[in-house]
Design an enzyme around this catalytic site. Sequence first.
Site, PDB file in Angstrom:
ATOM      1  N   ARG A 145      -1.483  -1.820  -6.757  1.00 38.04           N
ATOM      2  CA  ARG A 145      -1.529  -2.924  -5.789  1.00 38.04           C
ATOM      3  C   ARG A 145      -2.373  -4.069  -6.357  1.00 38.04           C
ATOM      4  O   ARG A 145      -2.022  -5.245  -6.212  1.00 38.04           O
ATOM      5  CB  ARG A 145      -2.108  -2.418  -4.460  1.00 38.04           C
ATOM      6  CG  ARG A 145      -2.354  -3.507  -3.408  1.00 38.04           C
ATOM      7  CD  ARG A 145      -2.687  -2.836  -2.074  1.00 38.04           C
ATOM      8  NE  ARG A 145      -3.312  -3.740  -1.128  1.00 38.04           N
ATOM      9  CZ  ARG A 145      -2.659  -4.606  -0.354  1.00 38.04           C
ATOM     10  NH1 ARG A 145      -1.356  -4.708  -0.437  1.00 38.04           N
ATOM     11  NH2 ARG A 145      -3.321  -5.369   0.497  1.00 38.04           N
TER      12      ARG A 145
ATOM     13  N   ARG B 250       0.851  -1.184   0.000  1.00 40.41           N
ATOM     14  CA  ARG B 250       0.000   0.000   0.000  1.00 40.41           C
ATOM     15  C   ARG B 250       0.892   1.241   0.000  1.00 40.41           C
ATOM     16  O   ARG B 250       2.028   1.202   0.455  1.00 40.41           O
ATOM     17  CB  ARG B 250      -0.903   0.019   1.230  1.00 40.41           C
ATOM     18  CG  ARG B 250      -1.831  -1.174   1.344  1.00 40.41           C
ATOM     19  CD  ARG B 250      -2.645  -1.088   2.631  1.00 40.41           C
ATOM     20  NE  ARG B 250      -3.557  -2.215   2.779  1.00 40.41           N
ATOM     21  CZ  ARG B 250      -3.265  -3.352   3.386  1.00 40.41           C
ATOM     22  NH1 ARG B 250      -2.050  -3.524   3.916  1.00 40.41           N
ATOM     23  NH2 ARG B 250      -4.150  -4.325   3.491  1.00 40.41           N
TER      24      ARG B 250
ATOM     25  N   HIS C 142      -3.538  -9.189   2.942  1.00 39.90           N
ATOM     26  CA  HIS C 142      -4.994  -9.277   3.024  1.00 39.90           C
ATOM     27  C   HIS C 142      -5.364 -10.248   4.135  1.00 39.90           C
ATOM     28  O   HIS C 142      -4.850 -11.361   4.193  1.00 39.90           O
ATOM     29  CB  HIS C 142      -5.578  -9.748   1.688  1.00 39.90           C
ATOM     30  CG  HIS C 142      -5.485  -8.709   0.613  1.00 39.90           C
ATOM     31  ND1 HIS C 142      -4.432  -8.658  -0.278  1.00 39.90           N
ATOM     32  CD2 HIS C 142      -6.300  -7.675   0.300  1.00 39.90           C
ATOM     33  CE1 HIS C 142      -4.612  -7.641  -1.104  1.00 39.90           C
ATOM     34  NE2 HIS C 142      -5.730  -7.036  -0.777  1.00 39.90           N
TER      35      HIS C 142
ATOM     36  N   HIS D 271      -3.585   3.169  -6.251  1.00 39.13           N
ATOM     37  CA  HIS D 271      -3.934   1.926  -5.560  1.00 39.13           C
ATOM     38  C   HIS D 271      -4.177   0.786  -6.543  1.00 39.13           C
ATOM     39  O   HIS D 271      -4.091  -0.397  -6.164  1.00 39.13           O
ATOM     40  CB  HIS D 271      -5.170   2.130  -4.685  1.00 39.13           C
ATOM     41  CG  HIS D 271      -5.420   1.009  -3.715  1.00 39.13           C
ATOM     42  ND1 HIS D 271      -4.648   0.800  -2.600  1.00 39.13           N
ATOM     43  CD2 HIS D 271      -6.345   0.016  -3.712  1.00 39.13           C
ATOM     44  CE1 HIS D 271      -5.080  -0.253  -1.938  1.00 39.13           C
ATOM     45  NE2 HIS D 271      -6.109  -0.757  -2.598  1.00 39.13           N
TER      46      HIS D 271
ATOM     47  N   TYR E  72      -9.032  -9.578  -6.040  1.00 39.41           N
ATOM     48  CA  TYR E  72      -7.754  -9.232  -6.658  1.00 39.41           C
ATOM     49  C   TYR E  72      -7.232 -10.348  -7.565  1.00 39.41           C
ATOM     50  O   TYR E  72      -6.223 -10.188  -8.218  1.00 39.41           O
ATOM     51  CB  TYR E  72      -6.698  -8.956  -5.590  1.00 39.41           C
ATOM     52  CG  TYR E  72      -6.874  -7.642  -4.889  1.00 39.41           C
ATOM     53  CD1 TYR E  72      -6.354  -6.463  -5.421  1.00 39.41           C
ATOM     54  CD2 TYR E  72      -7.567  -7.569  -3.692  1.00 39.41           C
ATOM     55  CE1 TYR E  72      -6.512  -5.254  -4.773  1.00 39.41           C
ATOM     56  CE2 TYR E  72      -7.732  -6.359  -3.038  1.00 39.41           C
ATOM     57  CZ  TYR E  72      -7.203  -5.206  -3.583  1.00 39.41           C
ATOM     58  OH  TYR E  72      -7.375  -4.022  -2.941  1.00 39.41           O
TER      59      TYR E  72
ATOM     60  N   LYS F 109      -2.107  -1.812   7.828  1.00 43.07           N
ATOM     61  CA  LYS F 109      -3.499  -1.370   7.928  1.00 43.07           C
ATOM     62  C   LYS F 109      -4.363  -2.334   8.719  1.00 43.07           C
ATOM     63  O   LYS F 109      -5.259  -1.923   9.462  1.00 43.07           O
ATOM     64  CB  LYS F 109      -4.077  -1.196   6.520  1.00 43.07           C
ATOM     65  CG  LYS F 109      -5.512  -0.700   6.477  1.00 43.07           C
ATOM     66  CD  LYS F 109      -5.988  -0.578   5.046  1.00 43.07           C
ATOM     67  CE  LYS F 109      -7.447  -0.142   4.996  1.00 43.07           C
ATOM     68  NZ  LYS F 109      -7.929  -0.031   3.593  1.00 43.07           N
TER      69      LYS F 109
END
Length: 340
Positions: free
Chosen positions: A295, A203, A318, A292, A327, A228
């Site tokens: 990513r 990120r 994740h 983003h 993704y 995060k």
Amino acid sequence: MPTITHRPTNAESKRWQAKIRRKGFPSQTQSFATKADAEAWARKIEAEYDKGHTIDQRDARELILGDALRRYLREVTPLHKGAATESYRIKQLLKHPICQYSLANLTRTAVTAYRDHRVKSVSGSTARKEMQIMALVVDHACRDWGVYLAENPLRKVRLPKENKSRERRLNPGEESRLLIECQAARAPYLLHAVIVAIETGMRQSEMLGLTWERIDFNKRVARLPETKNGEGRAVPLTHRACAALQAMRNVRLYAWTQHCTEGPFSWVDATVIRHAFMRARDKAGMRDLRFHDLRHEATSRLFEKGLNTMEVASITGHKTLSMLRRYSHLSMDHLLAKLD
């Protein structure tokens, strides 16, 4: 029993004062024009005290939502991981007329009107996040600032729907065009930041918080102690990512006098890098591309290289497989190659 007193004052309109004292409840005082009004108010408060709860809403009537947002921005936001993003959203909120309401007057109707008006100019996801921030601020005011509200109206109004998940990937030839424009940009760090993003899937906030001491070029790994999702992880570095990070040791921004000694991108502001990227991608003819999305591109490439879901999750961070599922859209060319 309430105390009603007559107090001759210069303000002829409010000469009667009602005062209520009861153990276990805050004392309340209010002035009225007539004795009858004072007695009626006192009876109402006493009746509500008899129910066993306090309804002193003076703080809620006096505290304007905009002032609550500013105080939250000053005292609470700096303690959060996503302080920069939250700060930006609160500053955007402060431009809206809803911030002129006091907390006591912030009704469900007012919140609904804000929601319906806001979704006409921004995405549902943006309006949703703004309403969630307002709800947090009101909750915090009630919990930590002693403001009384019977309910938080922002918790009683339906939130806008989330936008459909983005699936933007780099098309053939786009990466080279993007990197050419990044290299030509006035921001000397942009090319290296974009390469690191594509190669690692980190990120933007993780890249900016990366320090030299957490990068092991011999083992080709970058360690992120806190991310995060609240957990740390190790990110393997390709030779291309290592080269880009090493190149940052020699980068000097024209407006700065010191090298980036703390970390590769620690001296770059998130807003600055975002605008620099937007200028480069516009010149490359990819106005719909966001930083983003790199990513997403990096994560998809990991799947295309044959890594399984758990391996990809360990690299990208994740936390749940459902979050990672969106993704894993492989390119059609890659799928056809496997079928042939």
